[in-house]
Design a protein around this motif. Structure first.
Motif, short mmCIF file in Angstrom:
data_model
loop_
_atom_site.label_atom_id
_atom_site.label_comp_id
_atom_site.label_asym_id
_atom_site.label_seq_id
_atom_site.Cartn_x
_atom_site.Cartn_y
_atom_site.Cartn_z
N PHE A 226 12.43 24.16 47.20
CA PHE A 226 12.15 23.21 48.56
C PHE A 226 13.21 22.11 48.66
O PHE A 226 13.51 21.68 49.72
CB PHE A 226 10.75 22.60 48.43
CG PHE A 226 10.56 22.11 49.73
CD1 PHE A 226 10.40 23.00 50.75
CD2 PHE A 226 10.51 20.83 50.05
CE1 PHE A 226 10.11 22.48 52.05
CE2 PHE A 226 10.17 20.29 51.18
CZ PHE A 226 9.96 20.98 52.37
N ASN A 227 13.63 21.38 47.61
CA ASN A 227 14.57 20.45 47.70
C ASN A 227 15.96 20.73 48.57
O ASN A 227 16.56 19.83 49.22
CB ASN A 227 14.86 19.71 46.39
CG ASN A 227 13.81 18.97 45.81
OD1 ASN A 227 12.91 18.72 46.32
ND2 ASN A 227 13.86 18.65 44.21
N GLY B 46 18.50 17.47 46.47
CA GLY B 46 17.58 16.71 47.33
C GLY B 46 16.94 15.41 46.34
O GLY B 46 15.73 15.07 46.86
N LEU B 47 17.58 14.99 45.56
CA LEU B 47 17.04 13.92 44.81
C LEU B 47 18.41 12.74 44.81
O LEU B 47 19.36 12.94 44.69
CB LEU B 47 16.77 14.02 43.38
CG LEU B 47 15.54 15.28 42.83
CD1 LEU B 47 15.68 15.61 41.67
CD2 LEU B 47 14.32 14.86 43.72
N SER C 201 2.30 40.56 28.20
CA SER C 201 2.50 39.16 28.19
C SER C 201 3.25 38.38 27.04
O SER C 201 4.07 37.75 27.29
CB SER C 201 1.13 38.26 28.66
OG SER C 201 0.38 38.47 27.82
N ASP C 202 3.15 39.17 25.97
CA ASP C 202 3.80 38.60 24.78
C ASP C 202 5.32 39.12 24.94
O ASP C 202 6.21 38.38 24.62
CB ASP C 202 3.19 39.23 23.64
CG ASP C 202 1.75 38.97 23.34
OD1 ASP C 202 1.80 37.64 23.92
OD2 ASP C 202 1.08 39.37 22.28
N GLU D 63 8.85 32.85 32.53
CA GLU D 63 9.26 31.63 33.25
C GLU D 63 10.19 31.80 34.37
O GLU D 63 10.65 30.91 34.86
CB GLU D 63 9.56 30.73 32.09
CG GLU D 63 8.54 30.24 31.11
CD GLU D 63 9.17 29.32 30.00
OE1 GLU D 63 10.53 28.76 30.21
OE2 GLU D 63 8.57 29.12 28.89
N PRO E 267 13.46 8.74 43.42
CA PRO E 267 14.43 9.82 43.65
C PRO E 267 14.18 10.74 44.81
O PRO E 267 15.04 11.09 45.27
CB PRO E 267 14.49 10.40 42.14
CG PRO E 267 13.46 9.98 41.41
CD PRO E 267 12.65 8.81 42.26
N ASN E 268 12.84 11.04 44.84
CA ASN E 268 12.44 12.06 45.79
C ASN E 268 12.20 11.31 47.20
O ASN E 268 11.42 10.63 47.17
CB ASN E 268 11.33 13.09 45.40
CG ASN E 268 11.00 14.13 46.24
OD1 ASN E 268 11.72 14.21 47.31
ND2 ASN E 268 10.43 15.02 45.82
N PRO E 269 12.90 11.65 48.16
CA PRO E 269 12.76 10.94 49.51
C PRO E 269 11.44 11.35 50.15
O PRO E 269 10.91 10.73 50.89
CB PRO E 269 13.88 11.58 50.20
CG PRO E 269 14.25 12.54 49.98
CD PRO E 269 14.29 12.60 48.16
#
Lengths: 336, 178
Positions: B47-48, B88-89, B30-31, B40, A151-153
Motif C-alpha cells: 500500500f505504501n 512511502g516512509l 503446513s509444515d 510467509e 515516518p508514515n504520513p
C-alpha cells in the motif's frame, strides 16, 4: 485481573477497545532510517522513562519466542513488531497488561492502552495522560503545522489510532455484514477482519478503527468511533432479535456448536474461531448456561497458538496441537 | 489430499502460480509449506507504494520543474525523493521540511487537510468528555433498592420468553450491580 479476561461494557457485542499513540523522539532518525546507534539511543531513553503505573522495562531479547507469541495472542503486540528485524526492541508494560509502550517498532515509541468492552473515550483520556507524563521526560518530534511527526504520513498529526473489536454473528447470520462494512467505509473509518488484512469473515469478529489522524482532534476521533460502534451495536442486537424469532433453528445451531466445543477430541485453529463465535452468541442470548462470558474470553485466548506452545512446546505437530486445544477447552468448561 | 512434498500429512496450503499462461499448482501440508518458504508469502502489492504515486504525480506536474525530482535529498537522514516513492516512509523529522511542498499535497489527499488541530506538547488540552448517545431500544433502569433481585427476576423472565437481546443487557446490568 487482566483486562483481556474481564467482562466489560456492552460486551455482548464489543469485545475490547484499544487506543494507540505513535510518537518519535526529536533529533533521532525514524526507525526505518535509523542506525544501530540511533536505536540504542531510543532504547536507553525509554529505559529511563519513569511515569508510574507500575510499568516494567523488558528487552525483547530477554523474552522467549513463546512469551512473545503470547503478547501477540493477547493483542498487545502486533505480529509485525515481533518479526521486525530492528535491534534494541523493548516494551514497558504493567502487571495488568492494560498499558504497553513498545520501543523501536515503526515509531520510536508506540503507546497502547487497552480495555475490555466499549471504552474508547476513557482509553483516550488514559493514553493522553500517559503521553503527557512521557512528554515531561522526552522531547518528541513535533511540528506546529503537522503535529506529531511519524515516518508514515498516514499517522501524523495526532498519531492516534482508536480501535474497537466487535463480534457481530447476528449481522453475519442475517447476511447484513456487507451493508455494515460499506457504511463504515463511507464514513471514513476502517473495518477489517481480525485474522486477515481483508474483510474475510473469521469468527464474525471485526476491528473498526480511524483512518484520519491529521486535521481531527483526539476527541473527534474517539467520538466518531463511538458513534459508529453504537450504531453497529444497535443493528447487531436487532439482528439477534430477528434471529431468535425462529428460535428452534438458532438454538439448534448454538447447541450443536457447544456440543462440538465440549466433546470434540481435536479442534483445528480455524475451526475454533467459528465455533466460539456461535457459542459466544449462545452465552449472550442466555441459551448456553454451562459457561459464562469470562470463560468465553478465556477460551478465545487460551486456545491460541502461544498458550498451546507453552503447554506442549513449539515443535508439536498440527495434529497434536489440535488434540491439546480440545483438552484445554474441556479444562476451561469444567473449571469451577 | 495428502501433501505432495512429504506424503504424510493432510495438504492444507494450496499454491497456484501462473507464469506466461502456464499454470502450476502445488498442495502441501503446513509444515512443508514452512520448509519451502511458502507460508510467509506476502502479496507483492504494497500500500505504501500507492502513497508514493500520489507524491510523484504531483512532482511531475507542478513541482520543481527546474530540478530533477529524484535528486532532492534530505540533508539529515539522506532519504531521497525516490526512497519515499518506493516505500512511502520518511526517514526523519527534517524530511517534512525538506519535502514540504509535495507533502502538503500528499497530506491533503490522505487526510483532507495538511494542518494539525489536535493536542500539542506541554499544553494541558481538554479532557475527552463522554458523548451521550441514546440507544434506539431504551433501557429502563430499575429503581428498587434491591436492584439485583429484580434484575435476576427480569433476566429469568426474558430467557423464558426468549427475549435474548434483553437477557444479554440484563446480564450485563446484573454484573455491574454485583
Amino acid at each position: 485481573m487482566n483486562w483481556y479476561l474481564q467482562s466489560g461494557n456492552e460486551s455482548d457485542v464489543v469485545l475490547n477497545s484499544k487506543v494507540k499513540l505513535s510518537r518519535n523522539i526529536k533529533g533521532i532518525n525514524f526507525t526505518p532510517k535509523a542506525s544501530k546507534d540511533d536505536l540504542k539511543k531510543v532504547f536507553d531513553l525509554a529505559k529511563k522513562i519513569s511515569i508510574g503505573y507500575g510499568l516494567h522495562f523488558k528487552s525483547l531479547d530477554d523474552l522467549s519466542d513463546v512469551e512473545k507469541q503470547e503478547y501477540v495472542d493477547k493483542g498487545i503486540l502486533p505480529e509485525k513488531y515481533i518479526k521486525s528485524k530492528n535491534a534494541y526492541k523493548a516494551i514497558l508494560i504493567n502487571d495488568d497488561e492494560n498499558i504497553c509502550i513498545y520501543i523501536n517498532g515503526m515509531d520510536h515509541l508506540t503507546i497502547e492502552v487497552f480495555a475490555t468492552g466499549f471504552e474508547v473515550e476513557n482509553l483516550t483520556n488514559l493514553a493522553i495522560e500517559i503521553d503527557r507524563k512521557i512528554e515531561e521526560q522526552v522531547d518528541y518530534s513535533f511540528s506546529e503545522k503537522y503535529g506529531y511527526l511519524t515516518p508514515n504520513p498516514m499517522q501524523i498529526g495526532t498519531g492516534m489510532k482508536a480501535e474497537v473489536m466487535v463480534h457481530v454473528p447476528g449481522l453475519s447470520l442475517t447476511k447484513n455484514l456487507r451493508k455494515i462494512i460499506n457504511v463504515v467505509n463511507n464514513i471514513g473509518l476502517n473495518i477489517k477482519g481480525i485474522y486477515s488484512e481483508s474483510t474475510k469473515n473469521d469468527g464474525d469478529i471485526f476491528i473498526i478503527s480511524n483512518n484520519q489522524t491529521l486535521g481531527v482532534t483526539e476527541k473527534e476521533i474517539a467520538k466518531n468511533i463511538k458513534l459508529i460502534t453504537k450504531k453497529i451495536i444497535d443493528q447487531e442486537r436487532l439482528a439477534r432479535k430477528i434471529l431468535t424469532k425462529n428460535s428452534l433453528d438458532i438454538e439448534d445451531k448454538i447447541c450443536r456448536s457447544f456440543g462440538i466445543l465440549a466433546f470434540a477430541k481435536k479442534i483445528e485453529s480455524d475451526e475454533i474461531l467459528n465455533i466460539l463465535s456461535i457459542v459466544k452468541l449462545g452465552v449472550d442470548l442466555g441459551i448456553i448456561k454451562e459457561i459464562n462470558d469470562a470463560k468465553v474470553s478465556k477460551l478465545y485466548l487460551e486456545t491460541k497458538q502461544g498458550n498451546i506452545q507453552k503447554r506442549i512446546g513449539d515443535k508439536a505437530s498440527k495434529k497434536d496441537q489440535a488434540v491439546e486445544r480440545a483438552k484445554i477447552i474441556k479444562e476451561i468448561i469444567n473449571e469451577e | 489430499m495428502l501433501c505432495e512434498n512429504c506424503g504424510k500429512n493432510e495438504a492444507n496450503v494450496h499454491y497456484t502460480q501462473i507464469i506466461n499462461g502456464v499454470k502450476k499448482e502445488i498442495s502441501v501440508c503446513s509444515d512443508c509449506a514452512k520448509k519451502l518458504g511458502l507460508d510467509e508469502m506476502e502479496m507483492p502489492i504494497n500500500f505504501n507504494s500507492f502513497l508514493g504515486d500520489f507524491f510523484s504525480d504531483f512532482a511531475e506536474r507542478s513541482l520543481l520543474p527546474s530540478l530533477k525530482a529524484n535528486e532532492v535529498k534530505c540533508k539529515t537522514c539522506g532519504t531521497t525523493y525516490n526512497d519515499f516513492i518506493n516505500d512511502g516512509l520518511f526517514g526523519c523529522e527534517d524530511c517534512y521540511t525538506e519535502f514540504e511542498r509535495p507533502i502538503n499535497s500528499l497530506l491533503k489527499n490522505l487526510h483532507g487537510t495538511d494542518v494539525h488541530i489536535g493536542r500539542k506538547p506541554g499544553l494541558t488540552g481538554d479532557k475527552v468528555e463522554e458523548t451521550k448517545v441514546q440507544y434506539t431500544a431504551t433501557e429502563e433502569k430499575p429503581k428498587e433498592v434491591d436492584k439485583k433481585a429484580k434484575l435476576q427476576a427480569e433476566l429469568d423472565k426474558a430467557v423464558k420468553e426468549e427475549r435474548y437481546e434483553d437477557a444479554a443487557k440484563l446480564r450485563d446490568q446484573l454484573k455491574e450491580v454485583e
